[in-house]
Write an enzyme that holds these catalytic residues in place. Structure first.
Site, PDB file in Angstrom:
ATOM      1  N   GLU A   1      16.628  40.160  40.620  1.00  0.00           N
ATOM      2  CA  GLU A   1      16.634  40.450  42.063  1.00  0.00           C
ATOM      3  C   GLU A   1      15.516  39.681  42.759  1.00  0.00           C
ATOM      4  O   GLU A   1      15.717  39.032  43.789  1.00  0.00           O
ATOM      5  CB  GLU A   1      16.427  41.961  42.306  1.00  0.00           C
ATOM      6  CG  GLU A   1      17.582  42.840  41.889  1.00  0.00           C
ATOM      7  CD  GLU A   1      17.465  43.341  40.457  1.00  0.00           C
ATOM      8  OE1 GLU A   1      16.811  42.665  39.623  1.00  0.00           O
ATOM      9  OE2 GLU A   1      18.044  44.409  40.172  1.00  0.00           O
TER      10      GLU A   1
ATOM     11  N   HIS B   1      17.162  70.726  58.622  1.00  0.00           N
ATOM     12  CA  HIS B   1      18.439  70.703  59.339  1.00  0.00           C
ATOM     13  C   HIS B   1      19.495  69.984  58.514  1.00  0.00           C
ATOM     14  O   HIS B   1      20.497  69.519  59.038  1.00  0.00           O
ATOM     15  CB  HIS B   1      18.246  70.052  60.709  1.00  0.00           C
ATOM     16  CG  HIS B   1      17.216  70.787  61.506  1.00  0.00           C
ATOM     17  ND1 HIS B   1      17.512  71.891  62.271  1.00  0.00           N
ATOM     18  CD2 HIS B   1      15.865  70.627  61.584  1.00  0.00           C
ATOM     19  CE1 HIS B   1      16.403  72.357  62.822  1.00  0.00           C
ATOM     20  NE2 HIS B   1      15.391  71.614  62.409  1.00  0.00           N
TER      21      HIS B   1
ATOM     22  N   GLU C   1      11.412  57.313  35.766  1.00  0.00           N
ATOM     23  CA  GLU C   1      11.369  56.180  34.838  1.00  0.00           C
ATOM     24  C   GLU C   1      10.370  56.474  33.711  1.00  0.00           C
ATOM     25  O   GLU C   1      10.508  55.966  32.606  1.00  0.00           O
ATOM     26  CB  GLU C   1      10.989  54.882  35.578  1.00  0.00           C
ATOM     27  CG  GLU C   1      11.363  53.625  34.795  1.00  0.00           C
ATOM     28  CD  GLU C   1      11.255  52.336  35.601  1.00  0.00           C
ATOM     29  OE1 GLU C   1      12.274  51.647  35.772  1.00  0.00           O
ATOM     30  OE2 GLU C   1      10.145  52.011  36.053  1.00  0.00           O
TER      31      GLU C   1
ATOM     32  N   LYS D   1       5.932  41.688  37.714  1.00  0.00           N
ATOM     33  CA  LYS D   1       5.096  41.727  36.501  1.00  0.00           C
ATOM     34  C   LYS D   1       5.597  40.700  35.487  1.00  0.00           C
ATOM     35  O   LYS D   1       4.830  39.913  34.959  1.00  0.00           O
ATOM     36  CB  LYS D   1       5.118  43.142  35.920  1.00  0.00           C
ATOM     37  CG  LYS D   1       4.275  43.280  34.672  1.00  0.00           C
ATOM     38  CD  LYS D   1       4.215  44.709  34.185  1.00  0.00           C
ATOM     39  CE  LYS D   1       3.523  44.729  32.822  1.00  0.00           C
ATOM     40  NZ  LYS D   1       3.467  46.058  32.228  1.00  0.00           N
TER      41      LYS D   1
ATOM     42  N   LYS E   1      20.955  45.605  32.655  1.00  0.00           N
ATOM     43  CA  LYS E   1      20.565  44.214  32.948  1.00  0.00           C
ATOM     44  C   LYS E   1      21.336  43.271  32.027  1.00  0.00           C
ATOM     45  O   LYS E   1      21.833  42.226  32.453  1.00  0.00           O
ATOM     46  CB  LYS E   1      19.071  44.003  32.682  1.00  0.00           C
ATOM     47  CG  LYS E   1      18.135  44.673  33.657  1.00  0.00           C
ATOM     48  CD  LYS E   1      16.693  44.245  33.342  1.00  0.00           C
ATOM     49  CE  LYS E   1      15.678  45.168  33.980  1.00  0.00           C
ATOM     50  NZ  LYS E   1      14.305  44.932  33.564  1.00  0.00           N
TER      51      LYS E   1
ATOM     52  N   GLY F   1       4.469  48.753  35.446  1.00  0.00           N
ATOM     53  CA  GLY F   1       4.998  48.391  36.763  1.00  0.00           C
ATOM     54  C   GLY F   1       4.851  49.508  37.778  1.00  0.00           C
ATOM     55  O   GLY F   1       4.384  49.311  38.901  1.00  0.00           O
ATOM     56  N   ARG F   2       5.219  50.731  37.369  1.00  0.00           N
ATOM     57  CA  ARG F   2       5.194  51.845  38.330  1.00  0.00           C
ATOM     58  C   ARG F   2       3.787  52.400  38.553  1.00  0.00           C
ATOM     59  O   ARG F   2       3.599  53.329  39.327  1.00  0.00           O
ATOM     60  CB  ARG F   2       6.180  52.939  37.898  1.00  0.00           C
ATOM     61  CG  ARG F   2       6.027  53.409  36.465  1.00  0.00           C
ATOM     62  CD  ARG F   2       7.245  54.209  36.005  1.00  0.00           C
ATOM     63  NE  ARG F   2       7.184  54.536  34.574  1.00  0.00           N
ATOM     64  CZ  ARG F   2       7.630  53.752  33.614  1.00  0.00           C
ATOM     65  NH1 ARG F   2       8.156  52.578  33.903  1.00  0.00           N
ATOM     66  NH2 ARG F   2       7.563  54.127  32.336  1.00  0.00           N
TER      67      ARG F   2
HETATM   68  O1  F6P Z   1      13.906  47.456  35.565  1.00  0.00           O
HETATM   69  C1  F6P Z   1      12.876  48.351  35.730  1.00  0.00           C
HETATM   70  C2  F6P Z   1      11.617  47.624  35.927  1.00  0.00           C
HETATM   71  O2  F6P Z   1      11.271  47.032  34.759  1.00  0.00           O
HETATM   72  C3  F6P Z   1      10.504  48.529  36.436  1.00  0.00           C
HETATM   73  O3  F6P Z   1       9.882  49.219  35.428  1.00  0.00           O
HETATM   74  C4  F6P Z   1       9.650  47.560  37.145  1.00  0.00           C
HETATM   75  O4  F6P Z   1       8.747  48.193  37.999  1.00  0.00           O
HETATM   76  C5  F6P Z   1      10.687  46.729  37.858  1.00  0.00           C
HETATM   77  O5  F6P Z   1      11.748  46.624  36.935  1.00  0.00           O
HETATM   78  C6  F6P Z   1      10.254  45.369  38.314  1.00  0.00           C
HETATM   79  O6  F6P Z   1       9.827  44.582  37.275  1.00  0.00           O
HETATM   80  P1  F6P Z   1       8.981  43.277  37.527  1.00  0.00           P
HETATM   81  O7  F6P Z   1       7.725  43.672  38.221  1.00  0.00           O
HETATM   82  O8  F6P Z   1       8.720  42.712  36.174  1.00  0.00           O
HETATM   83  O9  F6P Z   1       9.796  42.348  38.373  1.00  0.00           O
END
Ligand code: F6P
Length: 522
Positions: free
Chosen positions: A202, A373, A342, A196, A489, A256-257
């Site tokens: 990452e 189990h 979240e 987003k 972060k 995002g979620r």
């Molecule tokens: O760090 C959490 C977050 O901001 C989530 O809310 C989001 O889904 C995820 O990181 C990834 O963010 P992006 O889509 O901006 O890479």
């Protein structure tokens, strides 16, 4: 005090909760032979059986009052009509707009673009740098840009193309991308960089590695066709070098979620085809309409949420298990972890005041029957009460032998055992009898569907989205921001140069200092 906790209803619920030891599911079922009819409802292809909860008509009535007293209906309308209910980020919250029958022009335009691209990839028209059709898609994203599409692609495996395989790389740990690329051919692989913000460390780290991998293999040939981006920050995607035509936008009014319904769902569209992706949207839309229009007492997301409030705030249940008795839904618990934790894992209300009650429980779970189990021992005889949502289908996609019969029986058996337990009198072999008692009275819901299809899965996900929204309203939260993830972060950014050899500040804590030194001196 919050809007909900300051009501007389909240106090009355507390008083009833103080006597909750007298609530007994065996007795409640014995007293009311219609309890299933009275405490279940159907909508959008789902049946919710909430009869095995520690609730009475009186408790339910008070919980429904609570919804009324926090003006839930008004708040639902505010969300649907695009009010800026995400107040700390000054944003509207409009994932429901993505699944409307006649979406706004900008939403429709992206759907059309997704349709064209997914069809070209699926039919082998989209070619790689050596003019070969695409066989593999790798989604590079994390959190909401990973968990939703990954879970849905897995859940809808029976509907996926055999020709195209979807992979998901989220972790910055190089192992994730290395192990994924090991068996892929760059000539026939496309990467979707899903972010987003297009600033997530990452994802950008994985994207750079992916680009290098392509460049190494492609030599002088153009790799434009191998890199797609999905982002609410298309300028940044363009800066990264993605062709304008390969950028799929979405908007800051999609959290995002809550984004799998947007172009973040591109891997889903590629995997199952655009028509089925639209079925997923339709399934969610039918739950949206139900949530908007049904009275509280017949409103599935509202009831699920209110039962969760009773369990969390009044019976003090700290965690909530989600147990899909469906192997294809194996990833649902981890998807719901982000969606719920979240959204509502907060201790400050939307108005900036501290909350004065418990908020989101810890969400966890696994596909049944595996958990039986492993951790069901604790559910049955541990010292905490852990409410469970079971998810179950009437029909299997793989109806072989007696598998589905056994799966179904096991799910009902666990639900019964948790609710009704086993008394001393019922133990025939009295040796070690104390060890064999199961207290019961563990609240559990069963969500039953005929079959997991794009439509019913859409409805199921929307059910949980709205459940979480209602709980956020009761707790007075803004469910749509996530300030808690920022601190880590920021600290990581400061630590990177220290791991690269910069001088360690003298005021750093001795644990971090020693661990940095270990890394640097290794
Ligand atoms: O760090 C959490 C977050 O901001 C989530 O809310 C989001 O889904 C995820 O990181 C990834 O963010 P992006 O889509 O901006 O890479």
């Amino acid at each position: 005090m919050s809007e909900a906790t300051s009501t007389a209803t909240w106090q009355q619920l507390k008083e009833l909760a103080a006597q909750s030891d007298t609530l007994n599911l065996r007795e409640l079922f014995a007293k009311d032979k219609q309890r299933f009819d009275n405490f279940s409802l159907k909508t959008a292809g789902l049946l919710l059986d909430y009869s095995k909860n520690l609730i009475t008509e009186e408790i339910l009535k008070l919980l429904l009052n609570l919804a009324e007293e926090v003006n839930l209906k008004e708040k639902i309308s505010a969300m649907y009509q695009g009010d800026k209910i995400n107040n700390t980020e000054n944003r509207a919250v409009l994932h429901t707009a993505l699944r409307k029958d006649n979406p706004e022009a900008e939403i429709q335009a992206v759907l059309d673009k997704m349709e064209k691209c997914s069809e070209q990839i699926r039919t082998g028209v989209w070619l790689g740098f050596s003019d070969k059709p695409i066989t593999d898609i790798v989604n590079l994203g994390i959190g909401g840009s990973d968990l939703g599409p990954k879970m849905v692609v897995e859940a809808l495996t029976p509907y996926t193309s055999n020709r195209i395989k979807c992979h998901f790389v989220s972790n910055v740990d190089g192992t994730h991308i290395s192990e994924t690329l090991k068996y892929l051919n760059p000539e026939t692989t496309i990467f979707i960089i899903a972010s987003k913000t297009f600033t997530t460390q990452e994802t950008l780290t994985n994207a750079l590695t992916a680009r290098e991998w392509l460049e190494q293999k492609a030599g002088k040939k153009k790799i434009n066709n191998h890199l797609l981006a999905v982002s609410a920050n298309p300028e940044k995607a363009a800066e990264f070098g993605i062709n304008h035509n390969n950028i799929f936008p979405f908007w800051d009014f999609i959290g995002g979620r809550f984004s799998l319904w947007s172009a973040i769902g591109l891997p889903i569209a590629i995997a199952i085809g655009m028509d089925r992706f639209k079925d997923l949207l339709h399934g969610a839309a039918s739950m949206d309409q139900h949530f908007l229009n049904a009275d509280y007492q017949e409103n599935m997301p509202t009831l699920l949420a209110l039962i969760g409030i009773w369990n969390r705030n009044f019976l003090n249940c700290q965690t909530q298990a989600v147990l899909p008795y469906d192997q294809y839904l194996e990833l649902l618990p981890s998807y719901l972890q982000q969606l719920d934790m979240e959204s509502n894992g907060k201790s400050i209300q939307a108005n900036g005041e501290p909350v004065d009650c418990a908020t989101a429980p810890v969400i966890w779970g696994a596909a049944g029957t595996n958990g039986q189990h492993a951790f069901h021992q604790l559910l049955m005889q541990g010292t905490q009460k852990i409410p469970v949502d079971f998810i179950l289908s009437l029909k299997s996609h793989n109806p072989i032998g007696q598998h589905h019969l056994f799966l179904y029986a096991n799910c009902l058996a666990q639900s019964q055992a948790l609710a009704f337990g086993r008394t001393m009198e019922e133990i025939t072999d009295k040796k070690l009898a104390a060890h064999k008692i199961v207290k019961g009275n563990v609240p559990n819901n069963i969500i039953l569907t005929e079959k997991i299809t794009p439509q019913t899965l859409g409805a199921l996900i929307a059910l949980y989205e709205h459940k979480i929204f209602v709980q956020g309203i009761i707790w007075g939260l803004n469910s749509f921001d996530q300030w808690g993830v920022e601190l880590g972060k920021q600290i990581a950014k400061k630590l990177i140069p220290l791991l690269e050899g910069d001088e360690i500040p003298s005021d750093i804590d001795c644990s971090t200092k020693n661990l940095i030194e270990k890394y640097c001196n290794y």
